[in-house]
Structure formats: C-alpha cells, structure tokens
Design a protein around this motif. Structure first.
Motif, PDB file in Angstrom:
ATOM      1  N   VAL A   1     -49.894  -0.125  -9.085  1.00 57.34           N
ATOM      2  CA  VAL A   1     -49.827  -0.626  -7.667  1.00 57.34           C
ATOM      3  C   VAL A   1     -49.651  -1.801  -6.567  1.00 57.34           C
ATOM      4  N   ILE A   2     -47.996  -2.119  -6.054  1.00 64.04           N
ATOM      5  CA  ILE A   2     -47.666  -3.145  -5.780  1.00 64.04           C
ATOM      6  C   ILE A   2     -47.489  -2.859  -4.709  1.00 64.04           C
ATOM      7  N   GLY A   3     -47.487  -4.206  -3.248  1.00 61.95           N
ATOM      8  CA  GLY A   3     -47.699  -3.746  -1.940  1.00 61.95           C
ATOM      9  C   GLY A   3     -47.364  -5.188  -1.417  1.00 61.95           C
ATOM     10  N   ASP A   4     -46.842  -5.350  -0.428  1.00 68.39           N
ATOM     11  CA  ASP A   4     -46.695  -6.019   0.285  1.00 68.39           C
ATOM     12  C   ASP A   4     -47.690  -6.085   1.327  1.00 68.39           C
ATOM     13  N   HIS A   5     -47.529  -7.176   2.957  1.00 69.40           N
ATOM     14  CA  HIS A   5     -48.612  -7.560   4.235  1.00 69.40           C
ATOM     15  C   HIS A   5     -48.387  -6.076   5.085  1.00 69.40           C
ATOM     16  N   ASN A   6     -46.855  -5.526   4.725  1.00 68.48           N
ATOM     17  CA  ASN A   6     -47.125  -4.726   5.541  1.00 68.48           C
ATOM     18  C   ASN A   6     -47.835  -2.984   5.204  1.00 68.48           C
ATOM     19  N   GLY A   7     -48.257  -3.046   4.020  1.00 69.57           N
ATOM     20  CA  GLY A   7     -48.971  -1.758   3.450  1.00 69.57           C
ATOM     21  C   GLY A   7     -48.041  -1.116   3.042  1.00 69.57           C
ATOM     22  N   ASN A   8     -46.792  -1.550   2.587  1.00 64.24           N
ATOM     23  CA  ASN A   8     -46.008  -0.850   1.947  1.00 64.24           C
ATOM     24  C   ASN A   8     -45.770  -1.214   0.292  1.00 64.24           C
ATOM     25  N   THR A   9     -45.818  -0.166  -0.361  1.00 62.54           N
ATOM     26  CA  THR A   9     -46.288   0.135  -1.652  1.00 62.54           C
ATOM     27  C   THR A   9     -45.918   0.384  -2.732  1.00 62.54           C
ATOM     28  N   ALA A  10     -45.816   0.199  -3.996  1.00 66.45           N
ATOM     29  CA  ALA A  10     -44.683   1.045  -4.719  1.00 66.45           C
ATOM     30  C   ALA A  10     -45.198   1.353  -6.284  1.00 66.45           C
ATOM     31  N   MET A  11     -45.200   2.352  -7.215  1.00 60.68           N
ATOM     32  CA  MET A  11     -46.064   2.409  -8.201  1.00 60.68           C
ATOM     33  C   MET A  11     -45.281   1.709  -9.438  1.00 60.68           C
ATOM     34  N   VAL A  12     -46.171   1.637  -9.951  1.00 62.52           N
ATOM     35  CA  VAL A  12     -44.805   0.353 -11.192  1.00 62.52           C
ATOM     36  C   VAL A  12     -45.682   1.360 -12.659  1.00 62.52           C
ATOM     37  N   SER A  13     -44.944   1.611 -13.637  1.00 61.89           N
ATOM     38  CA  SER A  13     -45.595   2.006 -15.008  1.00 61.89           C
ATOM     39  C   SER A  13     -45.258   0.723 -16.442  1.00 61.89           C
ATOM     40  N   MET A  14     -46.251   0.193 -16.557  1.00 69.09           N
ATOM     41  CA  MET A  14     -45.217  -0.767 -17.740  1.00 69.09           C
ATOM     42  C   MET A  14     -45.823  -0.787 -19.129  1.00 69.09           C
ATOM     43  N   ARG A  15     -44.844  -1.530 -19.789  1.00 70.44           N
ATOM     44  CA  ARG A  15     -46.262  -1.258 -21.119  1.00 70.44           C
ATOM     45  C   ARG A  15     -46.463  -2.388 -21.437  1.00 70.44           C
ATOM     46  N   THR A  16     -47.407  -2.168 -21.609  1.00 64.17           N
ATOM     47  CA  THR A  16     -48.860  -2.968 -22.296  1.00 64.17           C
ATOM     48  C   THR A  16     -48.264  -4.422 -23.025  1.00 64.17           C
ATOM     49  N   ALA A  17     -47.829  -4.603 -23.284  1.00 65.47           N
ATOM     50  CA  ALA A  17     -47.027  -5.633 -24.308  1.00 65.47           C
ATOM     51  C   ALA A  17     -46.098  -6.341 -22.974  1.00 65.47           C
ATOM     52  N   ASP A  18     -45.548  -5.593 -22.315  1.00 60.67           N
ATOM     53  CA  ASP A  18     -45.007  -6.800 -21.236  1.00 60.67           C
ATOM     54  C   ASP A  18     -46.176  -6.985 -20.334  1.00 60.67           C
ATOM     55  N   VAL A  19     -47.045  -6.548 -20.095  1.00 62.57           N
ATOM     56  CA  VAL A  19     -48.108  -6.925 -19.134  1.00 62.57           C
ATOM     57  C   VAL A  19     -48.662  -8.133 -20.277  1.00 62.57           C
ATOM     58  N   MET A  20     -49.122  -8.397 -20.941  1.00 65.82           N
ATOM     59  CA  MET A  20     -49.225  -9.652 -22.376  1.00 65.82           C
ATOM     60  C   MET A  20     -48.538 -10.470 -22.243  1.00 65.82           C
ATOM     61  N   THR A  21     -47.315  -9.703 -22.105  1.00 70.96           N
ATOM     62  CA  THR A  21     -46.060 -11.689 -22.128  1.00 70.96           C
ATOM     63  C   THR A  21     -46.709 -11.512 -20.779  1.00 70.96           C
TER      64      THR A  21
END
Length: 131
Positions: free
Chosen positions: A70-90
């Motif tokens: 879950v990513i968000g900004d300073h106003n409390g707006n958010t988005a859900m993100v699904s990623m491959r573990t390999a991309d996070v490891m990169t």
C-alpha cells in the motif's frame, strides 16, 4: 527466492500508524495522445501504464512469489500495488537496504481491476527515492 531475504528486503511489514483511508485515490501519472496527465488511480482506465511517486504505508509478502504494497501520499490517498518478489528484491539491491514503511518509492506498472470499484497497480518496477 529465500523467504528470509524477502523479509529482510521488506523489513517493516508493520504499518505506519494510520490506516489507508482513501484507497484508489492516489494520483498517478500516465501518457495520453495529448501528453502527460495525472489523475486519481480509480479514474484511470484499466490497462493504462502508470508511474507514481509515494511512500510505502504497508507491505506484505504473499504466496506465489508476490508482494502486496500500500503506497500513499501526505493527504491520505493510497493505492494498492502487487509486485513480483523478484522486482522488490531488485529495488532492495539497487537501494542497498530494506524497502520499508515510510520509504519514498517510484512505482511503474499497469492499472488493474480485480473488483469493479477498486483499481490497483500491477507493478513492474520499483525504486527507492533518496532525498
């Protein structure tokens, strides 16, 4: 991929203190025939390539080699993100340390809708922003 390394890469599976009050309302950038545009994620058509800079609010390792963010900004707006573990490891290797709650990141991906009312991002790439 080693589960311990994934947990290290996502050091803080604990969340920031506040819940995600406005899912899908995080503004994202995308190209149109008339140039760059920015709208809340829920207002962007499915399949559109998007880019967003935001802070990680929460992260969770999922089965099947995926990570949910879950990513968000300073106003409390958010988005859900699904990623491959390999991309996070990169992103972990490039950044040189854990990607954790509070970390500012740039995420690139495609708008997806698994339920009609909520858009998510199928992430392709992520990198930490250092300032």
């Amino acid at each position: 991929m080693n589960q311990d390394r994934t947990r290290t890469a996502l050091r803080s599976s604990a969340t920031c203190a506040s819940p995600a009050p406005m899912p899908g309302r995080l503004p994202v950038d995308f190209d149109t025939p008339l140039g760059l545009n920015s709208k809340p994620l829920n207002d962007v058509p499915t399949g559109t390539d998007v880019e967003v800079t935001a802070r990680i609010v929460n992260s969770k390792t999922l089965a099947g080699g995926r990570v949910a963010l879950v990513i968000g900004d300073h106003n409390g707006n958010t988005a859900m993100v699904s990623m491959r573990t390999a991309d996070v490891m990169t992103a972990y290797r490039v950044h040189g340390g854990p990607i954790k709650a509070g970390q500012m990141v740039i995420v690139r991906g495609t708008v997806a809708r698994r339920t009609p009312a909520l858009a998510t991002i199928d992430g392709r790439a992520m990198r930490a922003v250092t300032r």
